[in-house]
Design a protein around this motif. Structure first.
Motif, PDB file in Angstrom:
ATOM      1  N   ILE A  28       0.841  -1.201   0.000  1.00 36.00           N
ATOM      2  CA  ILE A  28       0.000   0.000   0.000  1.00 36.00           C
ATOM      3  C   ILE A  28       0.875   1.249   0.000  1.00 36.00           C
ATOM      4  N   LEU A  29       1.933   1.224   0.815  1.00 35.82           N
ATOM      5  CA  LEU A  29       2.851   2.360   0.847  1.00 35.82           C
ATOM      6  C   LEU A  29       3.506   2.578  -0.517  1.00 35.82           C
ATOM      7  N   TRP A  30       3.922   1.493  -1.163  1.00 38.41           N
ATOM      8  CA  TRP A  30       4.560   1.613  -2.475  1.00 38.41           C
ATOM      9  C   TRP A  30       3.573   2.145  -3.513  1.00 38.41           C
ATOM     10  N   MET A  31       2.316   1.749  -3.422  1.00 37.79           N
ATOM     11  CA  MET A  31       1.306   2.252  -4.345  1.00 37.79           C
ATOM     12  C   MET A  31       1.123   3.754  -4.169  1.00 37.79           C
ATOM     13  N   VAL A  32       1.067   4.214  -2.922  1.00 35.45           N
ATOM     14  CA  VAL A  32       0.902   5.653  -2.666  1.00 35.45           C
ATOM     15  C   VAL A  32       2.106   6.422  -3.176  1.00 35.45           C
ATOM     16  N   LEU A  33       3.307   5.902  -2.937  1.00 34.37           N
ATOM     17  CA  LEU A  33       4.510   6.584  -3.412  1.00 34.37           C
ATOM     18  C   LEU A  33       4.552   6.624  -4.943  1.00 34.37           C
ATOM     19  N   THR A  34       4.158   5.520  -5.583  1.00 34.76           N
ATOM     20  CA  THR A  34       4.150   5.487  -7.051  1.00 34.76           C
ATOM     21  C   THR A  34       3.165   6.499  -7.622  1.00 34.76           C
ATOM     22  N   SER A  35       2.050   6.711  -6.914  1.00 37.00           N
ATOM     23  CA  SER A  35       1.058   7.673  -7.395  1.00 37.00           C
ATOM     24  C   SER A  35       1.587   9.098  -7.360  1.00 37.00           C
ATOM     25  N   LEU A  36       2.678   9.344  -6.623  1.00 35.54           N
ATOM     26  CA  LEU A  36       3.257  10.681  -6.508  1.00 35.54           C
ATOM     27  C   LEU A  36       4.460  10.868  -7.425  1.00 35.54           C
ATOM     28  N   LYS A  37       4.719   9.877  -8.297  1.00 32.36           N
ATOM     29  CA  LYS A  37       5.831   9.952  -9.236  1.00 32.36           C
ATOM     30  C   LYS A  37       5.329  10.304 -10.635  1.00 32.36           C
ATOM     31  N   THR A  38       6.268  10.652 -11.495  1.00 26.59           N
ATOM     32  CA  THR A  38       5.939  10.759 -12.912  1.00 26.59           C
ATOM     33  C   THR A  38       5.922   9.350 -13.506  1.00 26.59           C
ATOM     34  N   GLU A  39       5.397   9.207 -14.712  1.00 23.37           N
ATOM     35  CA  GLU A  39       5.350   7.893 -15.339  1.00 23.37           C
ATOM     36  C   GLU A  39       6.752   7.332 -15.568  1.00 23.37           C
ATOM     37  N   ALA A  40       7.688   8.212 -15.910  1.00 25.77           N
ATOM     38  CA  ALA A  40       9.064   7.750 -16.139  1.00 25.77           C
ATOM     39  C   ALA A  40       9.686   7.243 -14.843  1.00 25.77           C
ATOM     40  N   PHE A  49      12.770   4.978  -4.100  1.00 24.25           N
ATOM     41  CA  PHE A  49      11.857   4.907  -2.956  1.00 24.25           C
ATOM     42  C   PHE A  49      11.397   6.300  -2.529  1.00 24.25           C
ATOM     43  N   LEU A  50      12.336   7.177  -2.208  1.00 22.26           N
ATOM     44  CA  LEU A  50      11.975   8.525  -1.777  1.00 22.26           C
ATOM     45  C   LEU A  50      12.642   9.612  -2.618  1.00 22.26           C
ATOM     46  N   ASN A  51      13.737   9.266  -3.275  1.00 22.57           N
ATOM     47  CA  ASN A  51      14.488  10.268  -4.042  1.00 22.57           C
ATOM     48  C   ASN A  51      13.925  10.431  -5.456  1.00 22.57           C
ATOM     49  N   PHE A  52      12.749  11.038  -5.520  1.00 23.21           N
ATOM     50  CA  PHE A  52      12.129  11.311  -6.818  1.00 23.21           C
ATOM     51  C   PHE A  52      11.404  12.645  -6.736  1.00 23.21           C
ATOM     52  N   SER A  53      10.961  13.141  -7.864  1.00 21.15           N
ATOM     53  CA  SER A  53      10.244  14.419  -7.917  1.00 21.15           C
ATOM     54  C   SER A  53       8.776  14.193  -7.554  1.00 21.15           C
ATOM     55  N   TRP A  54       8.394  14.652  -6.397  1.00 16.39           N
ATOM     56  CA  TRP A  54       7.023  14.446  -5.912  1.00 16.39           C
ATOM     57  C   TRP A  54       6.069  15.349  -6.699  1.00 16.39           C
ATOM     58  N   THR A  55       4.952  14.767  -7.118  1.00 19.47           N
ATOM     59  CA  THR A  55       3.981  15.515  -7.913  1.00 19.47           C
ATOM     60  C   THR A  55       2.572  14.984  -7.671  1.00 19.47           C
ATOM     61  N   LEU A  56       1.599  15.871  -7.798  1.00 14.34           N
ATOM     62  CA  LEU A  56       0.179  15.495  -7.704  1.00 14.34           C
ATOM     63  C   LEU A  56      -0.477  15.471  -9.075  1.00 14.34           C
ATOM     64  N   GLU A  57       0.342  15.509 -10.105  1.00 13.30           N
ATOM     65  CA  GLU A  57      -0.185  15.559 -11.474  1.00 13.30           C
ATOM     66  C   GLU A  57      -1.085  14.367 -11.785  1.00 13.30           C
ATOM     67  N   ASN A  58      -0.728  13.189 -11.297  1.00 18.05           N
ATOM     68  CA  ASN A  58      -1.530  11.993 -11.596  1.00 18.05           C
ATOM     69  C   ASN A  58      -2.928  12.108 -11.019  1.00 18.05           C
ATOM     70  N   TYR A  59      -3.060  12.681  -9.839  1.00 19.53           N
ATOM     71  CA  TYR A  59      -4.391  12.843  -9.230  1.00 19.53           C
ATOM     72  C   TYR A  59      -5.224  13.840 -10.018  1.00 19.53           C
ATOM     73  N   TYR A  60      -4.603  14.926 -10.476  1.00 20.84           N
ATOM     74  CA  TYR A  60      -5.330  15.885 -11.308  1.00 20.84           C
ATOM     75  C   TYR A  60      -5.796  15.232 -12.610  1.00 20.84           C
ATOM     76  N   THR A  61      -4.902  14.421 -13.202  1.00 16.39           N
ATOM     77  CA  THR A  61      -5.247  13.758 -14.464  1.00 16.39           C
ATOM     78  C   THR A  61      -6.388  12.764 -14.276  1.00 16.39           C
ATOM     79  N   VAL A  62      -6.325  11.983 -13.189  1.00 16.58           N
ATOM     80  CA  VAL A  62      -7.365  10.987 -12.920  1.00 16.58           C
ATOM     81  C   VAL A  62      -8.712  11.658 -12.717  1.00 16.58           C
ATOM     82  N   ASN A  63      -8.729  12.740 -11.938  1.00 20.50           N
ATOM     83  CA  ASN A  63     -10.001  13.417 -11.671  1.00 20.50           C
ATOM     84  C   ASN A  63     -10.536  14.136 -12.901  1.00 20.50           C
ATOM     85  N   ALA A  64      -9.634  14.585 -13.780  1.00 26.21           N
ATOM     86  CA  ALA A  64     -10.085  15.242 -15.008  1.00 26.21           C
ATOM     87  C   ALA A  64     -10.614  14.233 -16.009  1.00 26.21           C
ATOM     88  N   ARG A  65     -10.040  13.025 -16.018  1.00 26.22           N
ATOM     89  CA  ARG A  65     -10.434  12.013 -16.999  1.00 26.22           C
ATOM     90  C   ARG A  65     -11.671  11.243 -16.573  1.00 26.22           C
TER      91      ARG A  65
END
Length: 276
Positions: A28-40, A49-65
């Motif tokens: 579950i933790l890994w799923m939440v962290l993956t949701s905060l990453k870019t696709e790449a 694990f933690l050293n990535f660019s955190w973003t909420l873009e995926n949540y905006y995209t999901v809610n828009a789609r």
């Protein structure tokens, strides 16, 4: 005589419990962290694990789609509706099995439980045809009916177990005081079995919330719950892991929150009658 628990033994048990808990929680933790990453970054090797660019873009995209509120509302209506319908049928049945048993009671209970062993795909075609002919395809009503019937054996078995722990003398005393059968069930039996009924209700809500096979095959858009919402992010072009993780996080968040706040009641109900 109870065996004394040493501090070292207590610490070992605590450490083991934390280890098991972290192991179960890690996906579950890994799923939440993956949701905060870019696709790449979601498909990067080695995984970050933690050293990535955190973003909420995926949540905006999901809610828009997708229409998340509609899917969430469908899940709430279907899970609660199927649970309440199942309880309306299961409470009288469990009462009859527990307090008016016959020599066939155990056989009937085992037969009911054996129906859970039938592969769901084995009855998909007839149920689909029935739903098509009666206009129940892609409706909340149809899913409420089919999920309540699917989970009914579990509800009956759990309530039967709880009702068996209630002394029959109490019900006989109520009858001697002039209580009718409906009053006996409503005013005597149900208040005493509240922990068991609550845990049964919570478990059935979780089962109905997570049901994917029937919701994917009997719905299209209007009554599609959150399981269909998640499945919509799997396409022939490939899996978009970050967006799929964001959709999955949104789908399981309500049931996780409910389970967190009701865990004491759930544990109490599941252990009801375990200690004499």
């Amino acid at each position: 005589m109870a065996r004394a628990t040493t501090p070292a033994r207590r610490a070992g048990i605590t450490a083991l419990g934390w280890a098991v808990g972290l192991l179960v929680f890690f996906p579950i933790l890994w799923m939440v962290l993956t949701s905060l990453k870019t696709e790449a970054e979601a498909i990067a090797i080695p995984p970050r694990f933690l050293n990535f660019s955190w973003t909420l873009e995926n949540y905006y995209t999901v809610n828009a789609r997708s229409n998340y509120p509609l899917h969430a509302l469908n899940s709430v209506v279907i899970s609660l509706g199927s649970t309440l319908l199942g309880l309306l049928v299961a409470i009288p049945a469990a009462w009859a099995f527990a307090f008016s048993p016959t020599r066939r009671t155990r056989d009937v209970l085992m037969w009911m439980l054996s129906t859970k062993m039938l592969p769901a795909v084995g009855v998909l075609v007839p149920i689909y045809l029935i739903f098509r002919d009666y206009g129940l395809l892609d409706t909340r009503t149809g899913l409420v009916i089919v999920l309540s019937l699917i989970n009914l054996p579990i509800i009956v078995w759990m309530l039967y177990t709880y009702f068996r722990e209630i002394p029959n003398d109490i019900l006989e005393a109520a009858r001697m005081d002039g209580a009718s059968l409906p009053k006996e069930v409503i005013y005597v039996l149900l208040p005493m079995a509240v922990p068991g009924i609550a845990s049964t209700m919570l478990l059935n809500i979780i089962l109905a919330w997570n049901e994917a096979f029937w919701t994917l095959n009997l719905t299209a858009s209007r009554a599609a719950p959150l399981t269909a919402f998640i499945a919509s992010y799997s396409s022939p072009e490939g899996l978009f892991w970050a967006k799929l993780s964001a959709a999955s996080t949104l789908a399981i968040a309500p049931i996780l929150i409910m389970g967190w706040f009701s865990q004491r009641q759930l544990v109490r109900g599941l252990t009801f009658g375990a200690v004499k």
